[in-house]
Design a protein around this motif. Sequence first.
Motif, PDB file in Angstrom:
ATOM      1  N   ILE A  67       0.831  -1.197   0.000  1.00  0.00           N
ATOM      2  CA  ILE A  67       0.000   0.000   0.000  1.00  0.00           C
ATOM      3  C   ILE A  67       0.871   1.254   0.000  1.00  0.00           C
ATOM      4  O   ILE A  67       1.886   1.307   0.670  1.00  0.00           O
ATOM      5  N   ALA A  68       0.502   2.209  -0.802  1.00  0.00           N
ATOM      6  CA  ALA A  68       1.251   3.469  -0.893  1.00  0.00           C
ATOM      7  C   ALA A  68       0.566   4.489   0.009  1.00  0.00           C
ATOM      8  O   ALA A  68      -0.191   5.342  -0.445  1.00  0.00           O
ATOM      9  N   ASP A  69       0.829   4.399   1.316  1.00  0.00           N
ATOM     10  CA  ASP A  69       0.195   5.268   2.299  1.00  0.00           C
ATOM     11  C   ASP A  69       0.968   6.581   2.463  1.00  0.00           C
ATOM     12  O   ASP A  69       1.872   6.879   1.686  1.00  0.00           O
ATOM     13  N   ASP A  70       0.623   7.353   3.490  1.00  0.00           N
ATOM     14  CA  ASP A  70       1.266   8.657   3.703  1.00  0.00           C
ATOM     15  C   ASP A  70       2.768   8.532   3.931  1.00  0.00           C
ATOM     16  O   ASP A  70       3.540   9.371   3.481  1.00  0.00           O
ATOM     17  N   GLY A  71       3.196   7.483   4.651  1.00  0.00           N
ATOM     18  CA  GLY A  71       4.628   7.272   4.881  1.00  0.00           C
ATOM     19  C   GLY A  71       5.373   7.006   3.591  1.00  0.00           C
ATOM     20  O   GLY A  71       6.495   7.486   3.386  1.00  0.00           O
ATOM     21  N   ALA A  73       4.320   8.068   0.669  1.00  0.00           N
ATOM     22  CA  ALA A  73       4.271   9.344  -0.061  1.00  0.00           C
ATOM     23  C   ALA A  73       5.415  10.264   0.370  1.00  0.00           C
ATOM     24  O   ALA A  73       6.032  10.931  -0.466  1.00  0.00           O
ATOM     25  N   LEU A  74       5.721  10.273   1.656  1.00  0.00           N
ATOM     26  CA  LEU A  74       6.829  11.097   2.149  1.00  0.00           C
ATOM     27  C   LEU A  74       8.144  10.648   1.530  1.00  0.00           C
ATOM     28  O   LEU A  74       8.932  11.467   1.050  1.00  0.00           O
ATOM     29  N   GLN A  75       8.392   9.359   1.505  1.00  0.00           N
ATOM     30  CA  GLN A  75       9.633   8.837   0.916  1.00  0.00           C
ATOM     31  C   GLN A  75       9.675   9.108  -0.589  1.00  0.00           C
ATOM     32  O   GLN A  75      10.736   9.442  -1.134  1.00  0.00           O
ATOM     33  N   LEU A  76       8.548   8.970  -1.268  1.00  0.00           N
ATOM     34  CA  LEU A  76       8.503   9.268  -2.706  1.00  0.00           C
ATOM     35  C   LEU A  76       8.819  10.735  -2.961  1.00  0.00           C
ATOM     36  O   LEU A  76       9.537  11.072  -3.903  1.00  0.00           O
ATOM     37  N   TYR A  79      12.437  11.320  -2.719  1.00  0.00           N
ATOM     38  CA  TYR A  79      13.105  10.850  -3.936  1.00  0.00           C
ATOM     39  C   TYR A  79      12.941  11.859  -5.080  1.00  0.00           C
ATOM     40  O   TYR A  79      13.920  12.239  -5.729  1.00  0.00           O
ATOM     41  N   THR A  80      11.709  12.318  -5.302  1.00  0.00           N
ATOM     42  CA  THR A  80      11.470  13.229  -6.431  1.00  0.00           C
ATOM     43  C   THR A  80      12.154  14.581  -6.229  1.00  0.00           C
ATOM     44  O   THR A  80      12.475  15.256  -7.200  1.00  0.00           O
ATOM     45  N   GLU A  81      12.392  14.951  -4.983  1.00  0.00           N
ATOM     46  CA  GLU A  81      13.101  16.200  -4.706  1.00  0.00           C
ATOM     47  C   GLU A  81      14.618  16.018  -4.730  1.00  0.00           C
ATOM     48  O   GLU A  81      15.362  16.965  -4.503  1.00  0.00           O
TER      49      GLU A  81
END
Length: 116
Positions: A67-71, A73-76, A79-81
């Motif tokens: 599952i792609a939860d809030d945690g 999303a933070l790691q993603l 990465y994107t930054e």
Amino acid sequence: MALRRQQQTGEGSPRVLEYEFDEHLLSDKGMRIKHYEKPSEAWAKFILENRNTIGFQHEYDIVIGPIADDGVALQLRRYTEGLISMRTLVRELTYRKLNRQYCFCTEYAISKLIRI
């Protein structure tokens, strides 16, 4: 989640609908399924494409994976930054206890759900 979303947006009223899915249907040869067993580079790229590409399309009826939860999303976002590498992203997510989610992506897959 529905209540939190409603509180964030101030719109609508929260509703939760429940469905059953017969997992034996996952062996249906006519069903196109992508299964990510655990966080991986391919899984992370798939999640990023879904979140960042308007009109993103793929060929699967059902996608199963962590599952792609809030945690996540933070790691993603890290990465994107450019704050972490893909390797670090996958490593960070590998050590989290992530539940599995099913995404029913086509009318065919949705037709297999039974509302309870």
